[in-house]
Design a protein around this motif. Structure first.
Motif, PDB file in Angstrom:
ATOM      1  N   GLU A 128       0.823  -1.204   0.000  1.00 45.61           N
ATOM      2  CA  GLU A 128       0.000   0.000   0.000  1.00 45.61           C
ATOM      3  C   GLU A 128       0.866   1.266   0.000  1.00 45.61           C
ATOM      4  N   ALA A 129       2.019   1.207   0.637  1.00 49.70           N
ATOM      5  CA  ALA A 129       2.919   2.367   0.638  1.00 49.70           C
ATOM      6  C   ALA A 129       3.442   2.633  -0.773  1.00 49.70           C
ATOM      7  N   LEU A 130       3.749   1.565  -1.495  1.00 45.99           N
ATOM      8  CA  LEU A 130       4.207   1.720  -2.879  1.00 45.99           C
ATOM      9  C   LEU A 130       3.092   2.291  -3.755  1.00 45.99           C
ATOM     10  N   LYS A 131       1.867   1.826  -3.534  1.00 49.16           N
ATOM     11  CA  LYS A 131       0.721   2.326  -4.314  1.00 49.16           C
ATOM     12  C   LYS A 131       0.525   3.815  -4.109  1.00 49.16           C
ATOM     13  N   ARG A 132       0.528   4.243  -2.829  1.00 48.84           N
ATOM     14  CA  ARG A 132       0.203   5.631  -2.534  1.00 48.84           C
ATOM     15  C   ARG A 132       1.312   6.591  -2.970  1.00 48.84           C
ATOM     16  N   SER A 133       2.536   6.121  -2.946  1.00 51.29           N
ATOM     17  CA  SER A 133       3.654   6.998  -3.309  1.00 51.29           C
ATOM     18  C   SER A 133       3.891   7.075  -4.813  1.00 51.29           C
ATOM     19  N   ASN A 134       3.286   6.133  -5.565  1.00 52.87           N
ATOM     20  CA  ASN A 134       3.534   6.048  -7.012  1.00 52.87           C
ATOM     21  C   ASN A 134       5.027   5.912  -7.309  1.00 52.87           C
ATOM     22  N   LYS A 135       5.705   5.192  -6.446  1.00 55.81           N
ATOM     23  CA  LYS A 135       7.135   4.963  -6.633  1.00 55.81           C
ATOM     24  C   LYS A 135       7.429   3.473  -6.671  1.00 55.81           C
ATOM     25  N   VAL A 136       8.669   3.155  -7.022  1.00 54.93           N
ATOM     26  CA  VAL A 136       9.130   1.766  -6.991  1.00 54.93           C
ATOM     27  C   VAL A 136      10.303   1.692  -6.026  1.00 54.93           C
ATOM     28  N   ALA A 137      10.517   0.499  -5.490  1.00 59.14           N
ATOM     29  CA  ALA A 137      11.613   0.304  -4.538  1.00 59.14           C
ATOM     30  C   ALA A 137      12.810  -0.292  -5.258  1.00 59.14           C
ATOM     31  N   ILE A 138      13.984   0.230  -4.984  1.00 57.52           N
ATOM     32  CA  ILE A 138      15.234  -0.311  -5.525  1.00 57.52           C
ATOM     33  C   ILE A 138      15.889  -1.139  -4.433  1.00 57.52           C
ATOM     34  N   ALA A 139      16.221  -2.383  -4.780  1.00 56.31           N
ATOM     35  CA  ALA A 139      16.749  -3.301  -3.770  1.00 56.31           C
ATOM     36  C   ALA A 139      17.955  -4.064  -4.300  1.00 56.31           C
ATOM     37  N   LYS A 140      18.717  -4.630  -3.379  1.00 55.65           N
ATOM     38  CA  LYS A 140      19.845  -5.496  -3.720  1.00 55.65           C
ATOM     39  C   LYS A 140      19.566  -6.869  -3.131  1.00 55.65           C
ATOM     40  N   TYR A 141      19.876  -7.901  -3.888  1.00 55.82           N
ATOM     41  CA  TYR A 141      19.661  -9.267  -3.413  1.00 55.82           C
ATOM     42  C   TYR A 141      20.690 -10.187  -4.071  1.00 55.82           C
ATOM     43  N   ALA A 142      20.853 -11.376  -3.530  1.00 56.74           N
ATOM     44  CA  ALA A 142      21.801 -12.350  -4.062  1.00 56.74           C
ATOM     45  C   ALA A 142      21.032 -13.557  -4.579  1.00 56.74           C
ATOM     46  N   LEU A 143      21.373 -13.984  -5.799  1.00 53.21           N
ATOM     47  CA  LEU A 143      20.706 -15.142  -6.404  1.00 53.21           C
ATOM     48  C   LEU A 143      21.667 -15.814  -7.366  1.00 53.21           C
ATOM     49  N   ARG A 144      21.753 -17.148  -7.230  1.00 48.26           N
ATOM     50  CA  ARG A 144      22.614 -17.965  -8.092  1.00 48.26           C
ATOM     51  C   ARG A 144      24.067 -17.481  -8.073  1.00 48.26           C
ATOM     52  N   GLY A 145      24.540 -17.254  -6.878  1.00 45.08           N
ATOM     53  CA  GLY A 145      25.973 -16.995  -6.714  1.00 45.08           C
ATOM     54  C   GLY A 145      26.429 -15.590  -7.011  1.00 45.08           C
ATOM     55  N   GLU A 147      25.471 -11.096  -6.505  1.00 43.70           N
ATOM     56  CA  GLU A 147      24.598 -10.046  -6.009  1.00 43.70           C
ATOM     57  C   GLU A 147      23.965  -9.322  -7.202  1.00 43.70           C
ATOM     58  N   ARG A 148      22.686  -9.014  -7.061  1.00 42.34           N
ATOM     59  CA  ARG A 148      21.936  -8.427  -8.161  1.00 42.34           C
ATOM     60  C   ARG A 148      21.187  -7.191  -7.694  1.00 42.34           C
ATOM     61  N   LEU A 149      20.686  -6.454  -8.669  1.00 41.92           N
ATOM     62  CA  LEU A 149      19.895  -5.267  -8.421  1.00 41.92           C
ATOM     63  C   LEU A 149      18.459  -5.563  -8.829  1.00 41.92           C
ATOM     64  N   GLY A 150      17.489  -5.064  -8.065  1.00 41.93           N
ATOM     65  CA  GLY A 150      16.087  -5.343  -8.355  1.00 41.93           C
ATOM     66  C   GLY A 150      15.202  -4.122  -8.176  1.00 41.93           C
ATOM     67  N   MET A 151      14.026  -4.187  -8.788  1.00 46.13           N
ATOM     68  CA  MET A 151      13.028  -3.128  -8.668  1.00 46.13           C
ATOM     69  C   MET A 151      11.717  -3.755  -8.228  1.00 46.13           C
ATOM     70  N   LEU A 152      11.176  -3.283  -7.111  1.00 42.94           N
ATOM     71  CA  LEU A 152       9.912  -3.802  -6.583  1.00 42.94           C
ATOM     72  C   LEU A 152       8.773  -2.864  -6.965  1.00 42.94           C
ATOM     73  N   ARG A 153       7.693  -3.425  -7.485  1.00 42.57           N
ATOM     74  CA  ARG A 153       6.522  -2.631  -7.831  1.00 42.57           C
ATOM     75  C   ARG A 153       5.267  -3.459  -7.565  1.00 42.57           C
ATOM     76  N   VAL A 154       4.115  -2.789  -7.559  1.00 42.47           N
ATOM     77  CA  VAL A 154       2.849  -3.446  -7.259  1.00 42.47           C
ATOM     78  C   VAL A 154       2.207  -3.939  -8.555  1.00 42.47           C
ATOM     79  N   VAL A 155       1.785  -5.202  -8.563  1.00 41.41           N
ATOM     80  CA  VAL A 155       1.042  -5.787  -9.686  1.00 41.41           C
ATOM     81  C   VAL A 155      -0.214  -6.422  -9.094  1.00 41.41           C
ATOM     82  N   GLY A 156      -1.345  -5.762  -9.294  1.00 40.43           N
ATOM     83  CA  GLY A 156      -2.571  -6.267  -8.680  1.00 40.43           C
ATOM     84  C   GLY A 156      -2.487  -6.161  -7.175  1.00 40.43           C
ATOM     85  N   ASP A 157      -2.649  -7.296  -6.508  1.00 36.99           N
ATOM     86  CA  ASP A 157      -2.547  -7.328  -5.044  1.00 36.99           C
ATOM     87  C   ASP A 157      -1.219  -7.910  -4.585  1.00 36.99           C
TER      88      ASP A 157
END
Length: 354
Positions: A128-145, A147-157
């Motif tokens: 809901e915070a992402l919805k109201r701000s009309n923004k996306v979250a930038i995150a860092k995560y590790a997958l398959r050995g 570190e990667r960069l990611g973007m979180l956004r709302v799709v439906g619920d």
């Protein structure tokens, strides 16, 4: 959906347990390599170069090939000691407007599934915070050995995460754009706008993979021992000699395919005067010959004009001469008649005297 990664979203001091699941799936038809002579499967075996024998997956590890060709073994224990704080965490580092993300950076897409009932409240809060701000979250995560960069956004619920390429992994478009100077006229832009308006929008759900459908029909026909259906070849576009003519034709074709009548605006644009054919037609190789022929024709015409008055003058001169001759002849005849009369009078006088 089966999860491919378990961890948590780090949202400040809030931790949200989540499961990572694939948001997309491939429907491409895959093939096996076979021996063309007998149809036997071709398989790849993992063979050790030193022992010259096939090894199992349990015997296979990782190694880094150095510049001199030597192999440096890297174990799972070595990797586990790497200072990666995002090994099991999607760490949100910032919130930015969505248009700040270059689509060239976007990679694979995932859904973030709440990990059980305790995660429901913080998961919904972030959504809901992402919805109201009309923004996306930038995150860092590790997958398959790595570190990667990611973007979180709302799709439906749900919250979706797009893997992003690091900025230094996106190439600059050097040498891609045309290097020649090109001038685009307003009329050409008007026709391009008319074509865009005519094509309009499309529901992406109506689009489908025609190649895959044709491939499925081919496989089904061969499996049933039938003759594969003939696939009509796609029409190839001709060479574009006149951009204006091509745009106008495209607008008309798009309207006809939709069964629509052209609007007043489009009709006005379509009625724009076309460039002369001489501008688009290839130059003739016999240009000099045509010029010579034109020059000769001009000379003949001039000579004819000059000759015509000469003929008229000649005719006039001949007429004048004939008139003069006739006048002279008449005078000569008159003189002869007068002379005869005088001679007759003298003769008569002599006779009387005698």
């Amino acid at each position: 959906m089966r999860s491919i990664w378990n961890g948590a979203i780090s949202f400040g001091l809030v931790s949200i347990p989540i499961k990572l699941v694939n948001a997309t799936e491939s429907h491409s038809i895959s093939f096996r390599q076979i021996h063309t002579e007998d149809g036997g499967r071709i398989r790849y075996r993992k063979v050790c170069e030193l022992d010259d024998r096939e090894v199992s997956s349990a015997e296979i590890g990782k190694g880094y090939e150095d510049a001199d060709g030597s192999i440096i073994p890297i174990t799972d224990e070595d990797l586990s000691h790497l200072p990666i704080p995002t090994a099991k965490t999607i760490e949100i580092v910032a919130f930015v407007p969505a248009d700040r993300i270059d689509p060239l950076q976007m990679d694979a897409a995932y859904y973030l599934q709440a990990g059980g009932a305790p995660a429901a409240k913080p998961y919904t809060l972030l959504r809901e915070a992402l919805k109201r701000s009309n923004k996306v979250a930038i995150a860092k995560y590790a997958l398959r050995g790595r570190e990667r960069l990611g973007m979180l956004r709302v799709v439906g619920d749900a919250i979706a995460m797009h893997g992003l390429l690091w900025p230094d992994e996106v190439r600059a478009p050097e040498g891609v754009a045309p290097e020649t100077d090109v001038t685009v006229r307003d009329k050409e832009l008007d026709l391009a706008d008319a074509l865009m308006d005519t094509l309009g929008e499309v529901d992406l759900d109506d689009l489908h993979d025609q190649y895959r459908e044709a491939m499925e029909e081919l496989v089904a026909a061969k499996a049933a021992g039938e003759v594969p259906p003939e696939i009509p070849s796609a029409a190839t576009g001709g060479k574009v000699l006149d951009l204006m003519a091509a745009l106008e034709s495209s607008v008309r074709a798009a309207k006809e395919s939709r069964g629509e009548e052209p609007s007043e605006e489009e009709a006005e644009v379509s009625s724009l005067p076309q460039r002369r054919a001489s501008r688009t037609a290839p130059k003739q190789t016999g240009g000099k010959k045509s010029t010579a022929e034109s020059t000769q024709s001009a000379k003949k015409t001039t000579a004819a004009k000059k000759t015509t008055p000469q003929k008229s003058t000649a005719k006039k001169t001949t007429t004048d001469k004939a008139t003069t001759n006739k006048t002279t002849a008449k005078k000569t005849t008159a003189k002869k008649a007068t002379a005869k009369k005088t001679a007759a009078k003298k003769t008569a006088a002599r006779k009387r005297t005698a």
